[in-house]
Scaffold this active site. Structure first.
Site, PDB file in Angstrom:
ATOM      1  N   ASN A  94      14.243  51.103 -29.480  1.00 51.76           N
ATOM      2  CA  ASN A  94      15.479  50.892 -28.730  1.00 51.76           C
ATOM      3  C   ASN A  94      16.000  49.467 -28.853  1.00 51.76           C
ATOM      4  OD1 ASN A  94      17.406  52.164 -27.303  1.00 51.76           O
ATOM      5  ND2 ASN A  94      16.311  52.251 -25.374  1.00 51.76           N
ATOM      6  N   ASN A 104      20.994  50.032 -27.569  1.00 56.65           N
ATOM      7  CA  ASN A 104      19.892  50.047 -26.628  1.00 56.65           C
ATOM      8  C   ASN A 104      20.315  50.836 -25.400  1.00 56.65           C
ATOM      9  OD1 ASN A 104      17.795  49.552 -24.915  1.00 56.65           O
ATOM     10  ND2 ASN A 104      18.349  47.425 -24.523  1.00 56.65           N
ATOM     11  N   ASP A 112       6.253  56.385 -21.443  1.00 54.48           N
ATOM     12  CA  ASP A 112       6.626  54.984 -21.604  1.00 54.48           C
ATOM     13  C   ASP A 112       5.654  54.329 -22.558  1.00 54.48           C
ATOM     14  OD1 ASP A 112       8.686  55.216 -19.886  1.00 54.48           O
ATOM     15  OD2 ASP A 112       7.653  54.365 -18.149  1.00 54.48           O
ATOM     16  N   ASP A 113       6.108  53.250 -23.169  1.00 56.71           N
ATOM     17  CA  ASP A 113       5.215  52.602 -24.136  1.00 56.71           C
ATOM     18  C   ASP A 113       4.017  51.957 -23.447  1.00 56.71           C
ATOM     19  OD1 ASP A 113       6.593  50.589 -22.945  1.00 56.71           O
ATOM     20  OD2 ASP A 113       7.387  49.696 -24.782  1.00 56.71           O
ATOM     21  N   ASP A 114       4.085  51.769 -22.144  1.00 52.66           N
ATOM     22  CA  ASP A 114       2.931  51.169 -21.469  1.00 52.66           C
ATOM     23  C   ASP A 114       2.193  52.175 -20.590  1.00 52.66           C
ATOM     24  OD1 ASP A 114       4.822  51.517 -19.581  1.00 52.66           O
ATOM     25  OD2 ASP A 114       4.753  49.486 -18.775  1.00 52.66           O
ATOM     26  N   GLU A 133      17.667  57.093 -15.879  1.00 53.67           N
ATOM     27  CA  GLU A 133      17.709  58.224 -16.804  1.00 53.67           C
ATOM     28  C   GLU A 133      16.723  59.303 -16.373  1.00 53.67           C
ATOM     29  OE1 GLU A 133      15.820  55.804 -17.213  1.00 53.67           O
ATOM     30  OE2 GLU A 133      14.061  56.282 -18.423  1.00 53.67           O
ATOM     31  N   ASP A 134      15.609  58.882 -15.751  1.00 52.87           N
ATOM     32  CA  ASP A 134      14.630  59.872 -15.308  1.00 52.87           C
ATOM     33  C   ASP A 134      15.149  60.678 -14.116  1.00 52.87           C
ATOM     34  OD1 ASP A 134      14.618  57.575 -13.850  1.00 52.87           O
ATOM     35  OD2 ASP A 134      12.442  57.343 -13.789  1.00 52.87           O
ATOM     36  N   ARG A 171      18.767  52.609  -8.011  1.00 49.13           N
ATOM     37  CA  ARG A 171      18.348  54.014  -8.003  1.00 49.13           C
ATOM     38  C   ARG A 171      18.928  54.757  -6.796  1.00 49.13           C
ATOM     39  NH1 ARG A 171      14.612  54.862 -12.101  1.00 49.13           N
ATOM     40  NH2 ARG A 171      13.211  56.394 -11.246  1.00 49.13           N
TER      41      ARG A 171
END
Ligand SMILES: *[C@@H]1O[C@H](CO)[C@@H](O)[C@H](O)[C@H]1NC(C)=O
Ligand SMILES: *[C@@H]1O[C@H](CO)[C@@H](O)[C@H](O)[C@H]1NC(C)=O
Ligand SMILES: *[C@@H]1O[C@H](CO)[C@@H](O)[C@H](O)[C@H]1NC(C)=O
Ligand SMILES: *[C@@H]1O[C@H](CO)[C@@H](O)[C@H](O)[C@H]1NC(C)=O
Length: 919
Positions: free
Chosen positions: A697, A723, A744-746, A832-833, A876
């Site tokens: 991204n 992005n 997620d990447d983490d 987005e979630d 949010r």
């Protein structure tokens, strides 16, 4: 069993030990006891014998031990002898002791060996099991391959017209035209993709008479449409656009007829032509009535009974929003369910027209001998009585200050301007629509206008007059959104409307909103719907939905992935076939022709409507369980071959109600190479993993010297245009499985957690199945919604930082969900979630599913994730309330349960194993 108990049991000769064990230890032990026996029994005898012999030699009288007197020397010598003997015996004892210890240590060593042997037996057994698995997998795959090798379905023979001028005489009566005798199927093979040719109305004289707004709107829609082709020779249908003709310059019917017949592809009778006549106004005219249209289909909003050919002509909606997109934010919320007025009606019958009608009617009565009952007077008195009774707030008016011009004597003219009408409808739970008493009219433009204005603002339409044919009535189930009542029930209407529960009211209103949004709200949807109606009738599947083409970033891989120490607590449990299973993409497009046959109504009456063909959906029907043993077993991997079983059998097969499949990991990442590499490495050896798609991204490409881990499945790095968090949900063409695991990447998930999540998702394919739960909470003072991540026994969202969902929802998120939502996600770089949870709950009316208690989401050493500051939460809250506005209601639903594996916390006999060790 420890070496100690083995020794003991073996020595005592207890049963229950493996024979080898008992044997060897017994030999050793008997040896030991034998030695001891000798020492203990024979030594006194030997000693005695020795002593007596000596005594005998010196004093034959003393044959028994006892105090001795006399011969001192002899005594001393005797004692010395004894001492010597004692010494030698004790030495011997010492030696024996040493020997014993030696033997003991040997026993211990041998025990270790036995232990090792046992282990290797165990391993061999495990290997055997795995091998058996491989064999059965291969057998399965082989069988399936053989099945596939049966002659492939070849494309059907293309039907092509022998010649274009069929010259079959037209049916005797124009009314008798149907698809069977007026439509040329040979132009439209099932696999043709439904090419549509649209005449450019500027090139034909009638084009000049069309209302320019309608013309403009339709031409824009034509440009956006995927079915439209330039190649007229191959087209299935030919569209002639018409609109409301502008009054002063309207051509004579004969002129129009001539112009139609001279269209280049009219081919004498206009077969496969579709004349689309859209109107913007509420006036009912019927210009085409006197025009000979041959075998052409007609789509317009007003029809006379005599002219309308069911199953051939199409009743369409008027074009309300010709150019502008409706603004979803201006649409009133669907809740509160009950509005100020229970129902409302405003309209007027024009007296001059009425009297002319009277004359016409008396004439008609004479001709036909049966007068249609005019219920209007009864309706007026009844409704007025309801209003006067003040039992409920209702609003009925039978005269208007300024009414629109009706063109039919029996039509109730609309009152006021559109905006005033919408204002009243926004305050009405129900909107009454009184259809014209004219039984010759299939539907009038005025009633249609009332219907769509009501749907737009969420007033539930109540149509009095059950004879009407509502737009697209052969595919849309109107009774899910509209109450249609016969006029004689007018006296019961109030009672009936009052009896309907809030739940039903809301579901009617929600469905109305769906229909309006999907089929009537813009000129694009109107045009698409007309084409979809023809396409559905002739059973051609919709065009496949767009896949997002993935532009790959090349990368070097090769770093062998080690086992992560954090994964050690997966135990030695085998979670499924890893190297034994080749990559397997989910089969796609298996239901092309079911959607325009068996599934027509579901397809048309549930979101997202009939406009796209999806490769697969979460709603495909299931087979009964015996089918997989009786002929339909392809792809199924029943547990224990169908016999079922606990952990071992469970881990060896996917089981469940659907054929085997794999999943794709989609990981959104932004310039965190190290974190990403670690996360990727942790996926090494994950069973059923098909591929990892890394959504890069960032405009900055990954470092060139970066060595990517080799985890046994392909890693695809996808470049993005900008992005955006929406990229997480793009339906990349690289995703070849139905199941998508978004992480997620983490994120830090254990393999058994992922496996379990996958298995649960397979049973709840239409839901989001994941790990971290969140909920929406009512902010009491502000009367709005809050996003909440506190500990709670209820949840309504599962974060997509670690969740499974069906790829179907990626299409919906990217191409069907209102753009306003994706825009908000981009504006805040957040939510987005939440948007995905809204979407799925909106489609399914079900909450997400949370699995397992263990959850190690963020890695402790990782750099601060973006979600930790206050503004993140604040945004949010805002997102939630905005999304509610867009949908018109709060789609999220609460759930109070969490899923654990079946034998979790069950006490098992020792020959059974759990489904998962820890979850
Ligand atoms: C199209 O339909 C509208 C409304 O029903 C009508 O006013 C108009 O005359 C029709 N146009 C043609 C060409 O029939
Ligand atoms: C059709 O033509 C007849 C005769 O010319 C006329 O009386 C009638 O009003 C026309 N109908 C319509 C709907 O235009
Ligand atoms: C179904 O439609 C898809 C997409 O158009 C196509 O690729 C596939 O071949 C079709 N399948 C059949 C059996 O026609
Ligand atoms: C979570 O709970 C705490 C304490 O009960 C409360 O102060 C806080 O406002 C809650 N957070 C949210 C987001 O509701």
């Amino acid at each position: 069993m420890s070496g100690y108990t083995m020794l003991r049991n073996g020595g005592l000769g207890n049963g229950g030990q493996p024979w080898m064990l008992r044997w060897s230890s017994r030999i050793r032990l008997s040896w030991l006891s034998f030695t001891l026996f000798i020492i203990l029994v024979f030594f006194p005898l030997i000693a005695h014998y020795y002593l007596t012999t000596i005594d005998d030699a010196n004093d034959p009288d003393r044959r028994i031990f006892g105090p001795r007197t006399g011969n001192e020397l002899c005594e001393v010598k005797h004692v010395q002898d004894l001492c010597r003997i004692r010494e030698s015996v004790s030495e011997e004892l010492l030696q024996l002791e040493a020997k014993r210890q030696e033997l003991n240590s040997e026993i211990a060593k041998l025990n270790l060996k036995i232990e090792a042997c046992k282990k290797s037996i165990e391993n061999a057994k495990q290997d055997l099991l795995q091998l058996k698995n491989v064999i059965s997998q291969t057998e399965h795959s082989y069988k399936e391959l053989m099945a596939q090798n049966q002659p492939k379905l070849s494309l059907p023979i293309r039907l092509l017209p022998e010649k274009d001028d069929i010259n079959i005489p037209l049916p005797k009566s124009k009314r008798n035209c149907g698809l069977h005798n007026c439509f040329d199927y040979s132009r439209c093979p099932l696999t043709s993709g439904f090419p549509v040719f649209v005449y450019n109305s500027d090139q034909y004289p009638f084009g000049n008479f069309i209302d320019p707004l309608i013309k403009q709107a339709l031409e824009a829609s034509v440009r956006n449409n995927v079915y439209v082709t330039e190649n007229a020779n191959n087209a299935c249908i030919y569209v002639v656009l018409m609109g409301e003709m502008q009054e002063p310059v309207m051509p004579k019917p004969t002129e129009l007829e001539e112009q139609l017949h001279s269209l280049p592809y009219w081919r004498t009778d206009g077969h496969n032509h579709l004349i689309i006549n859209l109107s913007r106004k509420s006036e009912t005219q019927n210009y085409l009535y006197n025009v000979s249209t041959g075998r052409a289909m007609i789509a317009q909003s007003t029809f006379y009974d005599l002219q309308y050919r069911p199953g051939f002509d199409i009743v369409v909606s008027p074009l309300v929003h010709a150019m502008s997109e409706p603004n979803f934010l201006e649409i009133p919320p669907q809740v509160p369910v009950k509005r100020k007025y229970l129902f409302s009606f405003q309209g007027e019958k024009i007296e001059s027209l009425r009297s002319s009608l009277q004359e016409a009617r008396s004439f008609e009565e004479e001709m036909e001998g049966n007068a249609p009952a005019d219920y209007d007077d009864r309706i007026i008195t009844t409704l007025k009585a309801v209003q006067d009774s003040k039992l409920d707030f209702v609003m009925v008016e039978f005269t208007c200050k300024n009414q629109a011009k009706p063109s039919l004597p029996t039509e109730w003219a609309l009152c006021g301007e559109r905006d005033d009408r919408l204002e009243l409808l926004k305050q009405s739970t129900f909107a009454l629509i009184i259809t014209p008493g004219d039984s010759q009219l299939v539907i009038s433009a005025g009633s249609a206008m009332r219907l769509f204005e009501a749907l737009e603002v969420g007033a539930i339409p109540v149509i009095l007059g059950e004879q009407v044919q509502l737009p697209y009535h052969d595919t849309i189930r109107w009774n899910e959104a509209v109450l249609i009542l016969p006029k004689p029930r007018i006296t019961e209407v109030h009672f009936l409307l009052r009896s309907i529960s809030d739940n039903d009211l809301l579901s009617l209103r929600r469905q109305g909103r769906f229909l309006w949004e999907t089929y009537f709200s813009t000129s694009d949807t109107v045009f698409n719907t007309i084409l979809a109606t023809v396409r559905t009738r002739i059973q051609i599947p919709a065009a496949p939905i767009k896949e997002e083409p993935a532009v790959e970033i090349p990368h070097r891989s090769g770093k062998a992935a080690g086992t992560d120490p954090n994964m050690a607590d997966n135990g030695d449990l085998d979670l499924g076939p890893v190297e034994t299973e080749p990559p397997y993409a989910s089969p796609k497009y298996l239901r092309n022709f079911t959607l325009t046959a068996a599934d027509i109504y579901r397809n048309w009456n549930t979101a997202p409507g009939p406009f796209h063909l999806f490769p697969h959906t979460p709603f495909d029907p299931l087979l009964p369980s015996e089918a997989k043993f009786l002929g339909s077993g392809t792809g199924f991997r029943p547990i224990g071959g169908g016999a079922g079983g606990s952990g071992k059998e469970f881990q060896a097969a996917l089981g469940g109600n659907v054929p085997r499949e794999q999943f794709t990991v989609v990981m959104l990442t932004y310039e965190r190479e190290e974190v990403l590499m670690n996360s990727l490495e942790r996926l090494n050896g994950l069973p059923y993993l098909n591929k990892v798609v890394v959504v890069w991204n960032s405009p900055k490409l990954p470092s060139e010297d970066l060595l990517w881990p080799d985890i046994g499945v392909p890693i695809v790095i996808v470049r993005t245009e900008k992005n955006s968090l929406n990229n997480r949900f793009l339906p990349w063409d690289q995703i070849e499985t139905e199941a998508v695991l978004s992480i997620d990447d983490d994120a830090h998930l254990r393999h058994d957690e992922i496996m379990f999540g996958f298995r649960v998702w397979r049973e709840a394919r239409d839901r989001i199945v994941g790990f971290p739960g969140r909920y929406h909470a009512w902010d009491i003072p502000h009367r709005s919604w809050l996003y909440n991540s506190n500990y709670s026994c209820e949840l309504s969202m599962v974060l997509t930082g670690a969740a499974f969902f069906h790829k179907y929802y990626a299409y919906l998120y990217s191409y069907v969900m209102p753009q306003a939502i994706r825009d908000m996600v981009d504006e805040y770089i957040n939510c987005e979630d939440i948007a995905m949870n809204f979407l799925v709950s909106h489609i399914t009316r079900k909450p997400p599913i949370k699995v397992t208690s263990r959850w190690t989401f963020r890695c402790p050493g990782c750099p601060q994730a973006l979600s930790h500051d206050d503004s993140h939460f604040h945004e949010r809250h805002k997102c939630i309330n905005f999304f509610v506005k867009v949908y018109g209601y709060m789609p999220l639903l609460y759930t109070q349960f969490r899923v654990d594996s079946v034998l979790f916390k069950t006490r098992l006999p020792h020959d059974k194993t759990k489904c998962f060790k820890f979850i």
